[in-house]
Design a protein around this motif. Structure first.
Motif: not given
Length: 170
Positions: A18-19, A21-27, A29-34, A68-75
């Protein structure tokens, strides 16, 4: 090979995966999911250590609230999704060598580690012990942390509203 060992290796691989993957995805939201995969697997590691309360807090706080806070920050913030060029072979090789060196140092540091004698009371009423310690000795830092997180959330909303108002006036 015991079931506990297999569970540890599986959860550790999911956390590391997961770590990475988080460093290698570009989107974002995908980073937050990983990152959620990493948080949940760490909670599983806490269960293996007989720290069920800490595992539940890990799920509730990190996998739930912080995500959720990260996703709110992104949005709430405006950002342009720009496609980044793929990393070259040299960059991937340097990254792999860095990860391998880190893994080797960790292995050498942990291989013959002696932690002393295990305590017998660690698994007995661990939730009660954490609660007593948290709410008798650390109640002020606990409450200050919650206020700090609330202020940060309100500040992010205010900053996002100001940016929105500036773009409406243009």
């Amino acid at each position: 090979m015991t079931g506990e060992y297999v569970a540890f290796v599986g959860l550790a691989m999911v956390a590391i995966g997961g770590g990475i993957l988080m460093l290698n995805v570009t989107k974002v939201v995908h980073m937050v999911v990983s990152l959620v995969f990493t948080f949940v697997s760490i909670a599983g590691l806490y269960v293996l250590l007989s720290a069920e309360f800490v595992a539940a807090v890990q799920i509730l706080i990190y996998s739930g609230a912080i995500t959720i806070i990260m996703l709110f920050g992104i949005m709430l913030t405006r950002h342009e999704d720009e496609e980044q060029s793929a990393a070259g072979t040299g960059r991937k090789l340097i990254t792999f060598l860095g990860i391998a060196a880190f893994a080797l140092v960790m292995y050498l540091g942990i291989y013959d580690l002696k932690l002393g004698e295990p305590t017998a009371n660690l698994h007995v009423k661990n939730t009660e012990q954490i609660g007593i310690s948290l709410y008798s000795h650390f109640v002020i830092p606990f409450e200050l942390t919650s206020v700090l997180l609330l202020v940060a959330l309100v500040g992010a909303i205010i900053l996002a509203k100001k940016d929105e108002n500036k773009e409406d006036k243009k």
